[in-house]
Design a protein around this motif. Structure first.
Motif, PDB file in Angstrom:
ATOM      1  N   TYR A  23       0.820  -1.209   0.000  1.00 34.34           N
ATOM      2  CA  TYR A  23       0.000   0.000   0.000  1.00 34.34           C
ATOM      3  C   TYR A  23       0.855   1.262   0.000  1.00 34.34           C
ATOM      4  O   TYR A  23       0.550   2.240  -0.703  1.00 34.34           O
ATOM      5  N   SER A  24       1.932   1.256   0.779  1.00 36.20           N
ATOM      6  CA  SER A  24       2.788   2.449   0.849  1.00 36.20           C
ATOM      7  C   SER A  24       3.409   2.754  -0.508  1.00 36.20           C
ATOM      8  O   SER A  24       3.494   3.925  -0.919  1.00 36.20           O
ATOM      9  N   ALA A  25       3.838   1.689  -1.227  1.00 33.15           N
ATOM     10  CA  ALA A  25       4.418   1.895  -2.556  1.00 33.15           C
ATOM     11  C   ALA A  25       3.369   2.443  -3.521  1.00 33.15           C
ATOM     12  O   ALA A  25       3.663   3.321  -4.346  1.00 33.15           O
ATOM     13  N   ALA A  26       2.145   1.931  -3.424  1.00 31.43           N
ATOM     14  CA  ALA A  26       1.073   2.411  -4.302  1.00 31.43           C
ATOM     15  C   ALA A  26       0.710   3.859  -3.977  1.00 31.43           C
ATOM     16  O   ALA A  26       0.469   4.673  -4.886  1.00 31.43           O
ATOM     17  N   ILE A  27       0.672   4.199  -2.693  1.00 35.66           N
ATOM     18  CA  ILE A  27       0.382   5.586  -2.298  1.00 35.66           C
ATOM     19  C   ILE A  27       1.478   6.516  -2.811  1.00 35.66           C
ATOM     20  O   ILE A  27       1.214   7.614  -3.313  1.00 35.66           O
ATOM     21  N   SER A  28       2.737   6.050  -2.713  1.00 34.42           N
ATOM     22  CA  SER A  28       3.860   6.845  -3.209  1.00 34.42           C
ATOM     23  C   SER A  28       3.780   7.031  -4.722  1.00 34.42           C
ATOM     24  O   SER A  28       4.140   8.096  -5.248  1.00 34.42           O
ATOM     25  N   ALA A  29       3.292   5.999  -5.431  1.00 37.24           N
ATOM     26  CA  ALA A  29       3.110   6.115  -6.882  1.00 37.24           C
ATOM     27  C   ALA A  29       2.082   7.196  -7.200  1.00 37.24           C
ATOM     28  O   ALA A  29       2.261   7.998  -8.138  1.00 37.24           O
ATOM     29  N   CYS A  30       1.006   7.224  -6.438  1.00 39.15           N
ATOM     30  CA  CYS A  30      -0.015   8.266  -6.626  1.00 39.15           C
ATOM     31  C   CYS A  30       0.552   9.650  -6.317  1.00 39.15           C
ATOM     32  O   CYS A  30       0.221  10.633  -6.992  1.00 39.15           O
ATOM     33  N   GLU A  31       1.395   9.708  -5.308  1.00 36.11           N
ATOM     34  CA  GLU A  31       2.030  10.989  -4.957  1.00 36.11           C
ATOM     35  C   GLU A  31       2.871  11.512  -6.108  1.00 36.11           C
ATOM     36  O   GLU A  31       2.787  12.684  -6.484  1.00 36.11           O
ATOM     37  N   LYS A  32       3.683  10.615  -6.700  1.00 36.08           N
ATOM     38  CA  LYS A  32       4.535  11.045  -7.820  1.00 36.08           C
ATOM     39  C   LYS A  32       3.711  11.413  -9.046  1.00 36.08           C
ATOM     40  O   LYS A  32       4.144  12.230  -9.870  1.00 36.08           O
ATOM     41  N   GLY A  33       2.533  10.810  -9.177  1.00 34.32           N
ATOM     42  CA  GLY A  33       1.671  11.116 -10.305  1.00 34.32           C
ATOM     43  C   GLY A  33       0.724  12.276 -10.058  1.00 34.32           C
ATOM     44  O   GLY A  33      -0.139  12.566 -10.899  1.00 34.32           O
ATOM     45  N   GLY A  34       0.860  12.929  -8.902  1.00 28.74           N
ATOM     46  CA  GLY A  34       0.009  14.072  -8.584  1.00 28.74           C
ATOM     47  C   GLY A  34      -1.429  13.696  -8.286  1.00 28.74           C
ATOM     48  O   GLY A  34      -2.332  14.531  -8.406  1.00 28.74           O
ATOM     49  N   GLN A  35      -1.647  12.448  -7.864  1.00 29.06           N
ATOM     50  CA  GLN A  35      -3.008  11.965  -7.593  1.00 29.06           C
ATOM     51  C   GLN A  35      -3.250  11.921  -6.079  1.00 29.06           C
ATOM     52  O   GLN A  35      -3.306  10.860  -5.458  1.00 29.06           O
ATOM     53  N   TRP A  36      -3.403  13.086  -5.489  1.00 25.65           N
ATOM     54  CA  TRP A  36      -3.523  13.125  -4.030  1.00 25.65           C
ATOM     55  C   TRP A  36      -4.835  12.509  -3.553  1.00 25.65           C
ATOM     56  O   TRP A  36      -4.893  11.912  -2.465  1.00 25.65           O
ATOM     57  N   GLN A  37      -5.903  12.619  -4.350  1.00 19.98           N
ATOM     58  CA  GLN A  37      -7.181  12.022  -3.938  1.00 19.98           C
ATOM     59  C   GLN A  37      -7.067  10.503  -3.837  1.00 19.98           C
ATOM     60  O   GLN A  37      -7.538   9.884  -2.873  1.00 19.98           O
ATOM     61  N   LEU A  38      -6.424   9.891  -4.848  1.00 23.65           N
ATOM     62  CA  LEU A  38      -6.237   8.435  -4.828  1.00 23.65           C
ATOM     63  C   LEU A  38      -5.328   8.015  -3.675  1.00 23.65           C
ATOM     64  O   LEU A  38      -5.546   6.967  -3.057  1.00 23.65           O
ATOM     65  N   ALA A  39      -4.304   8.828  -3.412  1.00 21.86           N
ATOM     66  CA  ALA A  39      -3.393   8.515  -2.304  1.00 21.86           C
ATOM     67  C   ALA A  39      -4.147   8.468  -0.981  1.00 21.86           C
ATOM     68  O   ALA A  39      -3.988   7.528  -0.177  1.00 21.86           O
ATOM     69  N   LEU A  40      -4.995   9.468  -0.751  1.00 21.65           N
ATOM     70  CA  LEU A  40      -5.772   9.496   0.485  1.00 21.65           C
ATOM     71  C   LEU A  40      -6.785   8.353   0.524  1.00 21.65           C
ATOM     72  O   LEU A  40      -7.066   7.787   1.589  1.00 21.65           O
ATOM     73  N   GLY A  41      -7.332   8.015  -0.647  1.00 23.04           N
ATOM     74  CA  GLY A  41      -8.281   6.898  -0.705  1.00 23.04           C
ATOM     75  C   GLY A  41      -7.641   5.586  -0.308  1.00 23.04           C
ATOM     76  O   GLY A  41      -8.230   4.788   0.430  1.00 23.04           O
ATOM     77  N   LEU A  42      -6.412   5.351  -0.781  1.00 20.62           N
ATOM     78  CA  LEU A  42      -5.697   4.116  -0.427  1.00 20.62           C
ATOM     79  C   LEU A  42      -5.381   4.085   1.070  1.00 20.62           C
ATOM     80  O   LEU A  42      -5.518   3.042   1.726  1.00 20.62           O
TER      81      LEU A  42
END
Length: 580
Positions: free
Chosen positions: A302-321
């Motif tokens: 999950y942390s790696a996926a959240i970090s991927a969203c962070e690098k992609g500028g997807q803060w909503q998805l990061a918070l969702g995960l």
């Protein structure tokens, strides 16, 4: 009341009633199962079924000494024990293996030295256990010394000895030595196994050598060694570090064909590969595929996926995960929160970033420096300089020393808030807190001076960077060139452009546009056209700001219509853009 103390010889003494344990007695059942009182010898009852084995007693005494006991302390314990080990070396191996599990390499090495000095047999199992202790304790040099000394006492290393030594080199970041050990094994008639190869592949991963990791994995079948999940996991992690997400996903997909079942570490490494390559959609796809393969994602996945969203500028998805993790019975860790916090910082969601930072203690997580830096950066993006400074000043209160990232983000917050005095104050105070300013710190301070119209201070900061062993970057020069416009200087921007090129810092569109605006206002009008030509010649495409500066420069030069030179230039630029 008095109590009689009994031994096998009868009554020992008649004494006042005290608890049996305090009187050196214990209550236990004898061999027949009847309860009996007995005298404790050395604190242990001869009949007590819970009596610790001799190996455990010795280990307990050694553990009490701590990681770095003196030689006299060790001798006091080992002097009697070595005679017992001479009769039964198996006891020595048991103790040595326990020292390895407790990560006590120095004690293991000294115990082995005492054994050799007292002529106690030291076999390959004992040496392997000692090398393993060095591996677990991070003493790779000691592990290699033990391995190399084995032939001197006619003990031949086996695959366990070598594998432990290779793993020690891997943990110590010595990938070259790990590969040397692996290649030397056949010369000593020792056949590498999957553990040896996996440790060597992992060493290549830590050393950023993904090509070598791939080569080792590919060579295993030729050596009649079947790769296991650890071999694949290490190789996928190596590809992740090297930014080879295609190879990582390909290897993950090939594991079932090789009858190796991917585990959570395999998937997490693949997600991390996608994250490092900025492929957030693929990272989420791999994460969502895990339950279908009967693999439960963990906090690393999950942390790696959240970090991927962070690098992609997807803060909503990061918070969702982050929010869904408890529902999946996965407890978020500090990395999960830090990645989500960084995502909010990138998106300028300072309220959410501060909320995450404040909620960490509620889930028994202690915010770290990354957590604070992300929150300060979030405040900086929205110019919330008061909040940024408040966070920075609160870090020492929780025994956390700000670093150059913390200070640079705070300076940037002051820059965006128009507080150039505070920005300069923070920059000048950094050495006092043993924090070395970097190019980001200086660039933010120069930009603050530029926005405040303090072009002389901006130039002074830029010129002082080499003295502080800080190399200016294009952002530093952009801010300094922009400040020249406010200083009514057109010569300085040209000098700065030339200086940047000499330092192999290639100016970008921002640099040229800033120089053109300064020349448009305060310099010869045809200098703007010359800059446009230089800009196009360096492979940069002029934008609206560039062309507007050119048109206005022509008008300033007395041309009602754009000058012929400007028309020809725009035609050339248009044609080159079409060809590109």
């Amino acid at each position: 009341m008095v109590c009689l103390a009994y031994s096998s010889r009868g009554v020992i003494a008649r004494q006042p009633h005290v608890p049996l344990e305090a009187a050196g007695l214990c209550r236990s059942r004898g061999p027949s199962g009847a309860r009996a009182n007995c005298v404790a010898r050395g604190g242990h009852c001869a009949w007590a079924p819970r009596k610790l084995p001799r190996d455990s007693l010795v280990l307990e005494q050694l553990l009490r000494l701590g990681p770095t006991p003196s030689e006299d302390e060790l001798l006091g314990i080992m002097s009697i024990e070595l005679d017992q080990w001479r009769e039964n070396p198996r006891h020595a191996t048991v103790v040595m293996s326990s020292l390895a599990r407790h990560r006590l390499p120095l004690i293991a090495h000294r115990v082995l030295t005492f054994m050799l000095a007292r002529s106690v047999e030291a076999n390959v199992f004992l040496y392997s256990a000692a090398i393993s202790a060095c591996e677990k304790g991070g003493q790779w040099q000691l592990a290699l010394n033990l391995l190399s000394s084995m032939p001197d006492i006619r003990v031949l290393p086996n695959e366990i000895s070598y594998s432990a030594a290779i793993s020690a080199c891997e943990k110590g970041g010595q990938w070259q030595l790990a590969l040397n050990l692996l290649s030397n094994m056949p010369d000593t008639r020792v056949i590498p196994n999957e553990i040896s190869y996996s440790a060597a592949i992992s060493a290549c991963e830590k050393g950023g050598q993904w090509q070598l990791a791939l080569s080792l994995l590919s060579s295993m079948p030729d050596m009649r060694v079947i790769p296991n999940e650890y071999s694949y996991d290490a190789a996928i992690s190596a590809f992740a570090k090297g930014g080879r997400w295609q190879l990582a996903l390909g290897l993950l997909g090939s594991m079932p064909d090789m009858k190796v079942i991917p585990n959570k570490f395999s998937y997490s490494a693949a997600i991390s590969a996608c994250e490092k390559a900025g492929r957030w959609q693929l990272a989420l796809s791999v994460l969502s595929s895990m339950p279908g393969m009967r693999v439960i994602p963990n906090e690393i996945s999950y942390s790696a996926a959240i970090s991927a969203c962070e690098k992609g500028g997807q803060w909503q998805l990061a918070l969702g995960l982050l929010g869904v993790m408890p529902d999946m019975r996965v407890i978020p860790n500090e990395y999960s929160y830090d990645a989500a916090n960084s995502a909010c910082a990138k998106g300028g969601r300072w309220q959410l970033a501060l909320g995450l930072l404040g909620s960490m203690p509620d889930v028994r997580l202690i915010p770290n420096k990354i957590s604070y830096n992300a929150a300060i950066s979030a405040c900086a993006k929205r110019g919330r300089w008061q909040l940024a400074l408040g966070l920075l000043s609160s870090m020492p209160d929780i025994n956390m020393i700000p670093d150059e990232i913390s200070c640079s983000a705070a300076i940037s917050a002051c820059e965006k808030g128009g507080r150039w005095q505070l920005a300069l104050g923070l920059l000048s105070n950094m050495p006092d807190t043993r924090v070395v300013p970097n190019e980001i710190s200086y660039s933010a301070a120069i930009s603050a001076c530029e926005k405040g119209g303090k072009w002389k201070l901006a130039m002074s900061l830029l010129s002082s960077m080499p003295d502080m062993r800080v190399v200016p970057n294009e952002i530093s020069y952009n801010a300094a060139i922009s400040s020249c416009e406010k200083g009514r200087s057109w010569v300085l921007p040209l000098q700065l452009l030339l200086q940047a090129t000499e330092l192999r810092i290639f100016p970008n569109e921002i640099s040229y546009n800033a120089a053109m605006l300064a020349c448009k206002h305060w310099g010869p009008w045809n200098t703007v056209l010359h800059l446009l030509q230089l800009m196009a010649g360096s492979g940069l495409t002029p934008n609206e700001i560039s062309f507007n500066a050119g048109v206005e420069a022509c008008e300033t030069g007395g041309h009602l219509l754009p000058a012929p030179e400007f028309l020809r230039l725009t035609e050339d630029i248009s044609l080159s853009s079409i060809r590109a």
